[in-house]
Motif scaffolding. Sequence first.
Motif, short mmCIF file in Angstrom:
data_model
loop_
_atom_site.label_atom_id
_atom_site.label_comp_id
_atom_site.label_asym_id
_atom_site.label_seq_id
_atom_site.Cartn_x
_atom_site.Cartn_y
_atom_site.Cartn_z
N SER A 149 3.05 71.16 68.83
CA SER A 149 3.44 72.54 68.63
C SER A 149 4.95 72.68 68.78
O SER A 149 5.52 72.21 69.76
N ALA A 150 5.58 73.33 67.81
CA ALA A 150 7.03 73.52 67.86
C ALA A 150 7.39 74.92 68.32
O ALA A 150 8.56 75.22 68.53
N VAL A 190 3.00 71.45 78.78
CA VAL A 190 3.73 70.87 77.65
C VAL A 190 4.30 69.52 78.05
O VAL A 190 4.86 69.35 79.15
N LEU A 191 4.18 68.54 77.15
CA LEU A 191 4.73 67.21 77.35
C LEU A 191 5.86 66.97 76.38
O LEU A 191 5.82 67.43 75.24
N VAL A 206 -3.30 66.00 67.69
CA VAL A 206 -3.63 66.96 66.63
C VAL A 206 -2.37 67.58 66.05
O VAL A 206 -1.50 68.06 66.80
N PHE A 207 -2.30 67.59 64.71
CA PHE A 207 -1.19 68.21 64.00
C PHE A 207 -1.72 69.35 63.13
O PHE A 207 -2.79 69.24 62.53
N TYR A 209 -3.08 69.41 76.51
CA TYR A 209 -1.62 69.52 76.59
C TYR A 209 -1.08 69.84 75.20
O TYR A 209 -1.73 69.58 74.19
N HIS A 210 0.14 70.39 75.19
CA HIS A 210 0.89 70.53 73.95
C HIS A 210 2.06 69.55 74.02
O HIS A 210 2.54 69.22 75.12
N VAL A 211 2.50 69.08 72.87
CA VAL A 211 3.67 68.20 72.83
C VAL A 211 4.71 68.82 71.92
O VAL A 211 4.39 69.33 70.84
#
Length: 261
Positions: free
Chosen positions: A87-88, A97-98, A119-120, A137-139
């Motif tokens: 996620s941006a 968030v990582l 996941v994208f 988590y979100h990256v």
Amino acid sequence: MTINNFSCLDRVRIVLVETSHTGNMGSAARAMKTMGISDLYLVNPIVKPDSQAISLAAGASDIIKNATITRSLDEAIGDCRLVIGASARSRSLQWPVLASRACGEKIVSEAYEGQVALVFGRERVGLTNDELQKCHYHVAISANPEYSSLNLAMSVQILTYEIRMAMLARSSQPDHFMSPEKAREYPQSEELERFYEHLEKTLINTQFIKTNHPGQVINRLRRLYTRARPEVQELNILRGMLSSIDRQLADKPTHSNSLND
């Protein structure tokens, strides 16, 4: 149960949600193969993989041909113990968030114990809030804040590179491997979703939340349990608590407010 270093990459699943350009599928497959990752899932793709996808795969056509197509994200991640969503964008409901490097390390550490997924989202709008809430988590890739435009294949390449680097780092430091005694057994995504469904149903039955106006309660409880990351036995205890409440509600006599009583 542990597996050897390179085999852990077989437990890393790349999930693309509603991809609209087949060329992006091919480019993502190429990015995956250069890093030794081959498990590709396509969730409800707008267009099915075609000759353009094969062409842009440039030697990674086997990944495209063997890709699993599912109708929903739940199907794609149901058997995963760890799910990380790219996620941006900042969201109103904050989530763990990582950074990209920490994401690679986290994925590799858990791939030794079970299936994991990265996941994208869609090319233009990414993942929805509901989809991101299914992730542990979100990256976020630390790109130039003045120009942070990364296309889908670029994002896949960066994060799969970090996964490979984390795997190579671990293979060079065998003493740092997690021993079987310390390994934690986490529930699969589908088990967590059943828990959240059970939780919401029980809270509605106790009138803690209203069916038509749940507000942010369930979303915040999701965040709470995501942060806590319950293990399998802990989740079983929580489900048992909910079942106990359900039984008490079922045994409680109902009182009608009808004027005819």
